[in-house]
Motif scaffolding. Structure first.
Motif, PDB file in Angstrom:
ATOM      1  N   LEU A 243       0.577   5.278   0.423  1.00  0.00           N
ATOM      2  CA  LEU A 243      -0.300   6.343   0.923  1.00  0.00           C
ATOM      3  C   LEU A 243       0.008   7.641   0.194  1.00  0.00           C
ATOM      4  O   LEU A 243       1.180   7.982  -0.025  1.00  0.00           O
ATOM      5  CB  LEU A 243      -0.107   6.530   2.426  1.00  0.00           C
ATOM      6  CG  LEU A 243      -0.418   5.315   3.297  1.00  0.00           C
ATOM      7  CD1 LEU A 243       0.022   5.558   4.727  1.00  0.00           C
ATOM      8  CD2 LEU A 243      -1.907   4.997   3.267  1.00  0.00           C
TER       9      LEU A 243
ATOM     10  N   ILE B  31      -5.093   5.609  -0.764  1.00  0.00           N
ATOM     11  CA  ILE B  31      -4.208   4.456  -0.897  1.00  0.00           C
ATOM     12  C   ILE B  31      -4.217   3.986  -2.351  1.00  0.00           C
ATOM     13  O   ILE B  31      -5.223   4.110  -3.050  1.00  0.00           O
ATOM     14  CB  ILE B  31      -4.601   3.277   0.030  1.00  0.00           C
ATOM     15  CG1 ILE B  31      -5.984   2.727  -0.321  1.00  0.00           C
ATOM     16  CG2 ILE B  31      -4.497   3.641   1.482  1.00  0.00           C
ATOM     17  CD1 ILE B  31      -6.304   1.417   0.369  1.00  0.00           C
TER      18      ILE B  31
ATOM     19  N   SER C 200       3.785   1.202  -4.746  1.00  0.00           N
ATOM     20  CA  SER C 200       3.146   0.147  -3.959  1.00  0.00           C
ATOM     21  C   SER C 200       3.796  -1.218  -4.215  1.00  0.00           C
ATOM     22  O   SER C 200       3.923  -2.031  -3.295  1.00  0.00           O
ATOM     23  CB  SER C 200       1.645   0.090  -4.270  1.00  0.00           C
ATOM     24  OG  SER C 200       1.416  -0.224  -5.628  1.00  0.00           O
TER      25      SER C 200
ATOM     26  N   ASP D 151      -2.834   0.368  -4.131  1.00  0.00           N
ATOM     27  CA  ASP D 151      -2.202  -0.907  -3.791  1.00  0.00           C
ATOM     28  C   ASP D 151      -1.495  -1.521  -4.998  1.00  0.00           C
ATOM     29  O   ASP D 151      -1.631  -1.052  -6.138  1.00  0.00           O
ATOM     30  CB  ASP D 151      -3.220  -1.879  -3.188  1.00  0.00           C
ATOM     31  CG  ASP D 151      -4.316  -2.290  -4.155  1.00  0.00           C
ATOM     32  OD1 ASP D 151      -4.105  -2.212  -5.377  1.00  0.00           O
ATOM     33  OD2 ASP D 151      -5.395  -2.687  -3.686  1.00  0.00           O
TER      34      ASP D 151
ATOM     35  N   TRP E 226      -3.219   9.611   7.691  1.00  0.00           N
ATOM     36  CA  TRP E 226      -2.386   8.429   7.457  1.00  0.00           C
ATOM     37  C   TRP E 226      -2.082   7.687   8.750  1.00  0.00           C
ATOM     38  O   TRP E 226      -2.116   6.460   8.791  1.00  0.00           O
ATOM     39  CB  TRP E 226      -1.058   8.851   6.800  1.00  0.00           C
ATOM     40  CG  TRP E 226      -1.211   9.401   5.422  1.00  0.00           C
ATOM     41  CD1 TRP E 226      -2.261   9.174   4.566  1.00  0.00           C
ATOM     42  CD2 TRP E 226      -0.308  10.259   4.725  1.00  0.00           C
ATOM     43  NE1 TRP E 226      -2.056   9.841   3.379  1.00  0.00           N
ATOM     44  CE2 TRP E 226      -0.865  10.518   3.446  1.00  0.00           C
ATOM     45  CE3 TRP E 226       0.919  10.829   5.042  1.00  0.00           C
ATOM     46  CZ2 TRP E 226      -0.234  11.314   2.508  1.00  0.00           C
ATOM     47  CZ3 TRP E 226       1.553  11.625   4.117  1.00  0.00           C
ATOM     48  CH2 TRP E 226       0.990  11.868   2.857  1.00  0.00           C
TER      49      TRP E 226
ATOM     50  N   ILE F 295       0.842  -1.200   0.000  1.00  0.00           N
ATOM     51  CA  ILE F 295       0.000   0.000   0.000  1.00  0.00           C
ATOM     52  C   ILE F 295       0.874   1.245   0.000  1.00  0.00           C
ATOM     53  O   ILE F 295       1.790   1.382   0.823  1.00  0.00           O
ATOM     54  CB  ILE F 295      -0.932   0.002   1.230  1.00  0.00           C
ATOM     55  CG1 ILE F 295      -1.979  -1.105   1.105  1.00  0.00           C
ATOM     56  CG2 ILE F 295      -1.607   1.346   1.392  1.00  0.00           C
ATOM     57  CD1 ILE F 295      -2.886  -1.218   2.300  1.00  0.00           C
TER      58      ILE F 295
ATOM     59  N   TYR G 189       3.168  -1.578   4.158  1.00  0.00           N
ATOM     60  CA  TYR G 189       2.841  -0.152   4.027  1.00  0.00           C
ATOM     61  C   TYR G 189       4.049   0.668   4.434  1.00  0.00           C
ATOM     62  O   TYR G 189       5.020   0.151   4.996  1.00  0.00           O
ATOM     63  CB  TYR G 189       1.631   0.211   4.892  1.00  0.00           C
ATOM     64  CG  TYR G 189       1.749  -0.248   6.329  1.00  0.00           C
ATOM     65  CD1 TYR G 189       2.298   0.577   7.300  1.00  0.00           C
ATOM     66  CD2 TYR G 189       1.353  -1.525   6.701  1.00  0.00           C
ATOM     67  CE1 TYR G 189       2.428   0.150   8.601  1.00  0.00           C
ATOM     68  CE2 TYR G 189       1.482  -1.968   7.994  1.00  0.00           C
ATOM     69  CZ  TYR G 189       2.021  -1.122   8.948  1.00  0.00           C
ATOM     70  OH  TYR G 189       2.174  -1.567  10.242  1.00  0.00           O
TER      71      TYR G 189
END
Length: 406
Positions: free
Chosen positions: A187, A193, A363, A195, A301, A185, A278
């Motif tokens: 941000l 987001i 990502s 992915d 976030w 992911i 992430y």
């Protein structure tokens, strides 16, 4: 550990008694902090003993339950311990030297000073502050748990009323079927987001959408503010406090919208994947950028990360925070670094001719880093251990990261 929250209903004198208990708790916390500053060598239990000295010296402190005073001392010690840990770890910049509390919004009781009614729809406070019986309004059923499982009870003041929080000692882990899916992911601000599977979630921008209403309410509040009364140190008018409360309610609504959005999205991500990688973003440093500070704060976030880690722990899924360094710059296909500004939204690699969306490329890099660190100790947003795994202490601002919706 889970935290259930109820709105409490009482009379005006009971609300004033809660305010007095909150002020006393703040007083004890600040006194304990001053005692530590004057005697650096003291420890946690010395602060607990000092609470008894304060009760003998100040009659209003004696009116507060003894364990509530100890909770206030523990809050002071948690700030001191955090400062010591930052010094030991040699954290860059300021180490977070403890500060005196100015606007406390909650008071916390441990295992005494209160009693639940037989049907557990009301709570009775028995200390000398005169809070008395408060009705509990909410959808949770406390009859499901034993009284011994309730470790702490907190009273919180917010713009729209008063709330009671119950910290209950239960195992939150739930068995879930494996999905055999992994995801990375990224941000961002354009997309909340993005992915590694190519899915994106647009940023909701709750604050931006409500900004005009905020400014309008703030102007109305300012018009009712009297500088003459401020110089005379007199209380502002009733209309000013009404406008101030209306302004605060608008901010509270937006914060709840953001929290619920992050919660639902984190739950969806955890339910769909067995491993989630992430970015380990330092949001506190990122908001120093005066051009992007408002947008970063509006994104939420850190809140999303907290819920991601909590649901990962609850459902037995792996959550991995990876360093964000060069995840947007490096090419996923060949590994070469391709420099680009924030305005460049497409990744075009001159080395291997790989073209992809900037966030998708990032990502996939995050997922690759996450898979390479599987088996190592995880990193949590709240420190070495997540807040729900440390203990039953409730945050001093009345917020909790694991208050689940019914």
């Amino acid at each position: 550990m889970i935290v259930y929250e109820f709105k409490v209903k009482g009379k005006e004198r009971q609300y004033r008694a809660i305010d007095e208990a909150i002020r006393t708790s703040q007083f004890v916390q600040n006194k304990c902090l001053r005692y530590w500053m004057d005697n650096i060598s003291i420890g946690r239990y010395d602060l607990n003993k000092y609470c008894a000295v304060l009760a003998e010296e100040f009659s209003f402190a004696d009116e507060l339950n003894s364990m509530a005073r100890q909770s206030a001392a523990e809050r002071a010690w948690s700030a001191i311990a955090r400062f010591y840990n930052n010094c030991k770890k040699k954290v860059k910049g300021k180490k977070g030297f403890p500060k005196f509390k100015k606007h406390c919004r909650s008071v916390e009781y441990k295992t005494s000073g209160y009693k639940l009614s037989t049907n557990r729809k009301a709570i009775i406070f028995s200390d000398k502050k005169g809070i008395g019986t408060l009705k509990l309004k909410g959808t949770y059923d406390l009859n499901y748990y034993d009284i011994k499982q309730i470790k702490r009870v907190g009273l919180v003041r917010r713009a729209d009323g008063y709330y009671a929080q119950f910290a209950i000692d239960v195992d939150v882990r739930v068995e879930s079927k494996p999905t055999f899916e992994v995801v990375g992911i990224d941000l961002g601000l354009k997309y909340f987001i993005a992915d590694s599977k190519g899915n994106v979630e647009p940023a909701p921008k709750f604050y931006r959408k409500s900004e005009k209403a905020f400014n309008r309410a703030n102007r109305k509040k300012s018009k009712k503010f009297s500088t003459i009364k401020k110089k005379a140190k007199a209380r502002q008018s009733h209309n000013y406090h009404k406008a101030r409360n209306k302004y605060a309610r608008k901010h509270l609504r937006v914060s709840r919208q953001r929290k619920e959005y992050c919660k639902r999205l984190a739950y969806s991500v955890i339910q769909s994947n067995d491993l989630v990688a992430y970015e380990d973003l330092n949001v506190k440093a990122l908001v120093r950028n005066r051009h992007l500070a408002k947008s970063i704060s509006d994104a939420g976030w850190y809140t999303f990360r907290l819920w991601l880690e909590y649901f990962g722990h609850k459902y037995g899924k792996v959550t991995i925070a990876v360093p964000p360094y060069n995840t947007s710059q490096n090419c996923f296909n060949c590994g070469e670094k391709v420099k680009k500004s924030l305005s460049t939204r497409t990744h075009v690699c001159p080395h291997c001719d790989y073209v992809a969306d900037r966030d998708l490329n990032a990502s996939i890099n995050i997922l690759r880093l996450g898979l390479s660190t599987v088996g190592h100790t995880g990193i949590y947003a709240t420190g070495d251990l997540p807040s729900w795994a440390v203990g039953a202490s409730l945050p001093s601002n009345g917020e909790s990261v694991n208050v689940e919706s019914p």
